[in-house]
Design a protein around this motif. Structure first.
Motif, PDB file in Angstrom:
ATOM      1  N   GLY A 156       4.283 -46.323  57.013  1.00  0.00           N
ATOM      2  CA  GLY A 156       5.319 -46.796  57.763  1.00  0.00           C
ATOM      3  C   GLY A 156       6.558 -45.767  58.525  1.00  0.00           C
ATOM      4  N   LEU A 157       6.253 -44.496  58.222  1.00  0.00           N
ATOM      5  CA  LEU A 157       7.098 -43.586  59.136  1.00  0.00           C
ATOM      6  C   LEU A 157       5.883 -42.514  59.900  1.00  0.00           C
ATOM      7  CD1 LEU A 157       9.333 -42.660  55.922  1.00  0.00           C
ATOM      8  CD2 LEU A 157       9.731 -43.873  57.718  1.00  0.00           C
ATOM      9  N   LEU A 158       6.770 -42.028  60.941  1.00  0.00           N
ATOM     10  CA  LEU A 158       6.023 -41.129  61.745  1.00  0.00           C
ATOM     11  C   LEU A 158       6.788 -39.775  61.787  1.00  0.00           C
ATOM     12  CD1 LEU A 158       4.114 -40.672  64.133  1.00  0.00           C
ATOM     13  CD2 LEU A 158       6.073 -41.499  65.669  1.00  0.00           C
ATOM     14  N   PHE A 159       6.038 -38.929  61.418  1.00  0.00           N
ATOM     15  CA  PHE A 159       6.914 -37.546  61.468  1.00  0.00           C
ATOM     16  C   PHE A 159       6.422 -36.619  62.587  1.00  0.00           C
ATOM     17  CE2 PHE A 159       6.036 -39.472  57.326  1.00  0.00           C
ATOM     18  CZ  PHE A 159       7.015 -39.180  56.543  1.00  0.00           C
ATOM     19  N   ARG A 160       7.761 -36.050  63.299  1.00  0.00           N
ATOM     20  CA  ARG A 160       7.346 -35.285  64.744  1.00  0.00           C
ATOM     21  C   ARG A 160       8.020 -33.948  64.596  1.00  0.00           C
ATOM     22  NH1 ARG A 160      10.102 -34.723  69.326  1.00  0.00           N
ATOM     23  NH2 ARG A 160       8.956 -35.221  71.085  1.00  0.00           N
ATOM     24  N   ALA A 161       7.227 -32.987  64.787  1.00  0.00           N
ATOM     25  CA  ALA A 161       7.677 -31.672  64.896  1.00  0.00           C
ATOM     26  C   ALA A 161       8.156 -31.230  66.420  1.00  0.00           C
ATOM     27  CB  ALA A 161       6.679 -30.492  64.268  1.00  0.00           C
ATOM     28  N   GLY A 162       9.110 -30.564  66.536  1.00  0.00           N
ATOM     29  CA  GLY A 162       9.472 -30.264  67.899  1.00  0.00           C
ATOM     30  C   GLY A 162      10.636 -29.097  68.085  1.00  0.00           C
ATOM     31  N   PHE A 163      11.108 -28.668  69.319  1.00  0.00           N
ATOM     32  CA  PHE A 163      11.762 -27.727  69.669  1.00  0.00           C
ATOM     33  C   PHE A 163      12.760 -27.888  70.700  1.00  0.00           C
ATOM     34  CE2 PHE A 163       8.375 -27.313  72.698  1.00  0.00           C
ATOM     35  CZ  PHE A 163       9.029 -26.620  73.720  1.00  0.00           C
ATOM     36  N   ASN A 164      13.837 -27.519  70.452  1.00  0.00           N
ATOM     37  CA  ASN A 164      15.266 -27.702  71.387  1.00  0.00           C
ATOM     38  C   ASN A 164      15.081 -26.919  72.596  1.00  0.00           C
ATOM     39  OD1 ASN A 164      17.600 -28.182  72.520  1.00  0.00           O
ATOM     40  ND2 ASN A 164      18.588 -28.288  70.454  1.00  0.00           N
ATOM     41  N   THR A 165      14.826 -27.391  73.732  1.00  0.00           N
ATOM     42  CA  THR A 165      14.618 -26.743  75.195  1.00  0.00           C
ATOM     43  C   THR A 165      16.045 -26.161  75.576  1.00  0.00           C
ATOM     44  OG1 THR A 165      15.297 -28.763  76.375  1.00  0.00           O
ATOM     45  CG2 THR A 165      12.955 -28.098  75.866  1.00  0.00           C
ATOM     46  N   ARG A 172      16.623 -23.957  66.451  1.00  0.00           N
ATOM     47  CA  ARG A 172      15.811 -24.037  67.444  1.00  0.00           C
ATOM     48  C   ARG A 172      14.494 -25.306  67.332  1.00  0.00           C
ATOM     49  NH1 ARG A 172      14.062 -23.048  72.726  1.00  0.00           N
ATOM     50  NH2 ARG A 172      11.773 -22.043  72.749  1.00  0.00           N
ATOM     51  N   GLY A 173      14.178 -25.334  65.891  1.00  0.00           N
ATOM     52  CA  GLY A 173      13.272 -26.495  65.631  1.00  0.00           C
ATOM     53  C   GLY A 173      13.895 -27.715  64.881  1.00  0.00           C
ATOM     54  N   ARG A 174      12.963 -28.692  65.149  1.00  0.00           N
ATOM     55  CA  ARG A 174      13.630 -29.903  64.336  1.00  0.00           C
ATOM     56  C   ARG A 174      12.103 -30.815  64.023  1.00  0.00           C
ATOM     57  NH1 ARG A 174      16.615 -35.426  66.444  1.00  0.00           N
ATOM     58  NH2 ARG A 174      14.549 -35.511  67.546  1.00  0.00           N
ATOM     59  N   THR A 190      16.600 -29.646  60.627  1.00  0.00           N
ATOM     60  CA  THR A 190      16.700 -28.367  61.538  1.00  0.00           C
ATOM     61  C   THR A 190      16.121 -27.060  61.157  1.00  0.00           C
ATOM     62  OG1 THR A 190      18.966 -28.140  61.376  1.00  0.00           O
ATOM     63  CG2 THR A 190      18.376 -29.697  63.195  1.00  0.00           C
ATOM     64  N   PHE A 191      15.482 -26.281  61.934  1.00  0.00           N
ATOM     65  CA  PHE A 191      15.199 -24.935  61.624  1.00  0.00           C
ATOM     66  C   PHE A 191      15.607 -24.120  62.403  1.00  0.00           C
ATOM     67  CE2 PHE A 191      11.984 -28.290  60.027  1.00  0.00           C
ATOM     68  CZ  PHE A 191      12.003 -27.998  58.644  1.00  0.00           C
ATOM     69  N   GLU A 192      15.817 -22.710  62.107  1.00  0.00           N
ATOM     70  CA  GLU A 192      15.908 -21.612  63.002  1.00  0.00           C
ATOM     71  C   GLU A 192      14.744 -21.303  63.852  1.00  0.00           C
ATOM     72  OE1 GLU A 192      17.520 -18.195  61.094  1.00  0.00           O
ATOM     73  OE2 GLU A 192      19.212 -19.326  60.184  1.00  0.00           O
ATOM     74  N   THR A 193      13.514 -21.509  63.229  1.00  0.00           N
ATOM     75  CA  THR A 193      12.203 -21.233  64.069  1.00  0.00           C
ATOM     76  C   THR A 193      11.502 -22.735  64.216  1.00  0.00           C
ATOM     77  OG1 THR A 193      11.185 -20.862  61.507  1.00  0.00           O
ATOM     78  CG2 THR A 193      11.756 -18.839  62.994  1.00  0.00           C
ATOM     79  N   VAL A 194      10.439 -22.552  64.949  1.00  0.00           N
ATOM     80  CA  VAL A 194       9.833 -23.819  65.342  1.00  0.00           C
ATOM     81  C   VAL A 194       8.807 -24.612  64.419  1.00  0.00           C
ATOM     82  CG1 VAL A 194       8.613 -25.009  67.289  1.00  0.00           C
ATOM     83  CG2 VAL A 194      10.429 -23.227  67.647  1.00  0.00           C
TER      84      VAL A 194
END
Length: 309
Positions: A156-165, A172-174, A190-194
């Motif tokens: 029931g959950l959706l996991f999405r990796a992305g980066f802050n433009t 930078r990453g989330r 959140t992450f410092e890398t993507v």
């Protein structure tokens, strides 16, 4: 197993490594195996082959740049940017080809939980397929976080990796975790890398991160295990970027991305205990990983190896 390069599509016996058949190709493409068929997707066409390499059908996809496929109940859905086509999996007949009525022009890397289909880039969309057409059930604004790699679904959950433009250094990453029913945000990290292409097993999400900017690609990264509420369970921090992990039988595998510094490494997926590693000097740089049954397939440089797990 099947491997695709710019020049060839090759079928290899997964137990012995013996070549079964080989097809010449010309240019970018990728291979997908679903429901007993091999789909060879290029910039211009989708070709469906049986397991012996015999072509069953092909269709033109000139309007579907970087198309991705999902197969459900005998139909293949070809989805890219703001268009989709519904194709009969047996005959290749295109039943529906239409534009999606959304202002987000990128529907790269769609995923399904078996009932719904999720896609989007600066927005996140939830669709259901009704009479072989996509019907939008919800949308969520993701900007300034753009999608990076494939999403994953679990329970029931959706996991999405992305980066802050809008950010070039810290945060930078989330990784965001959403409810599949309405797209609402349940948790984030959140992450410092993507991060990209998370793997989810038994309620634990595993995601590796990388530096992806052109001036220092591959220089830094980490691997983390999180609960479905976003709580950190364990992490591994090498001095180099990592490929997205693969997980099977409570063991996680990852390796170097765009560097010759990170090892090919296996962890106990639950505890984070290191089980074994292969030093970087035995590898040919970046690896691509796939797992099936009790075999781990490792592609690096010009070779593919099968390791018994």
């Amino acid at each position: 197993m099947f491997a695709r390069t710019r020049a060839e599509l090759v079928a290899i016996d997964k137990e012995t490594g013996q070549e079964r058949w080989r097809k010449q190709r010309d240019g970018w493409g990728y291979v997908s195996y679903m429901e007993g068929r091999v789909y060879d997707v290029s910039r211009d066409t989708v070709i469906a082959l049986d397991g012996d390499g015999a072509e069953q059908w092909s269709i033109s996809i000139e309007k579907f740049h970087h198309a991705r496929l999902i197969e459900r109940e005998g139909w293949v859905y070809v989805l890219a940017r703001n268009r989709f086509a519904c194709v009969h999996a047996d005959s290749g007949e295109i039943l529906v080809e239409t534009a999606l009525d959304d202002d987000d022009m990128s529907h790269y890397f769609p995923v399904t939980d078996g009932h719904r289909i999720f896609a989007g880039d600066s927005k996140l969309f939830g669709y259901e397929v009704v009479d072989n057409r996509f019907e939008k059930r919800w949308e969520s604004q993701m900007a300034p976080h753009r999608l990076y790699g494939f999403m994953a679904t679990d329970n029931g959950l959706l996991f999405r990796a992305g980066f802050n433009t809008l950010v070039s250094d810290a945060a930078r990453g989330r990784l965001s975790i959403h409810d599949v029913e309405d797209g609402s945000l349940r948790a984030e990290q959140t992450f410092e890398t993507v991060p990209r292409s998370p793997a989810v097993v038994d309620g634990i999400v595993f995601v590796s991160t990388s530096t992806v900017s052109s001036d220092n690609i591959g220089d830094d990264g980490k691997l983390v295990a999180l609960s479905s509420e976003g709580e950190l369970l364990w992490e591994y921090t090498p001095e180099a970027s990592l490929q997205p992990p693969v997980v099977a039988n409570d063991t996680l595998y990852t390796g170097p991305f765009a560097n010759r510094e990170a090892p090919l490494i296996a962890f106990d997926a639950i505890s984070g205990e290191e089980l074994w590693r292969e030093d970087p000097d035995t590898l040919q740089g970046s690896v691509e990983l796939a797992i099936a049954g009790d075999m781990l397939y490792v592609a690096d440089g010009t070779r593919v190896r099968a390791l018994r797990t």
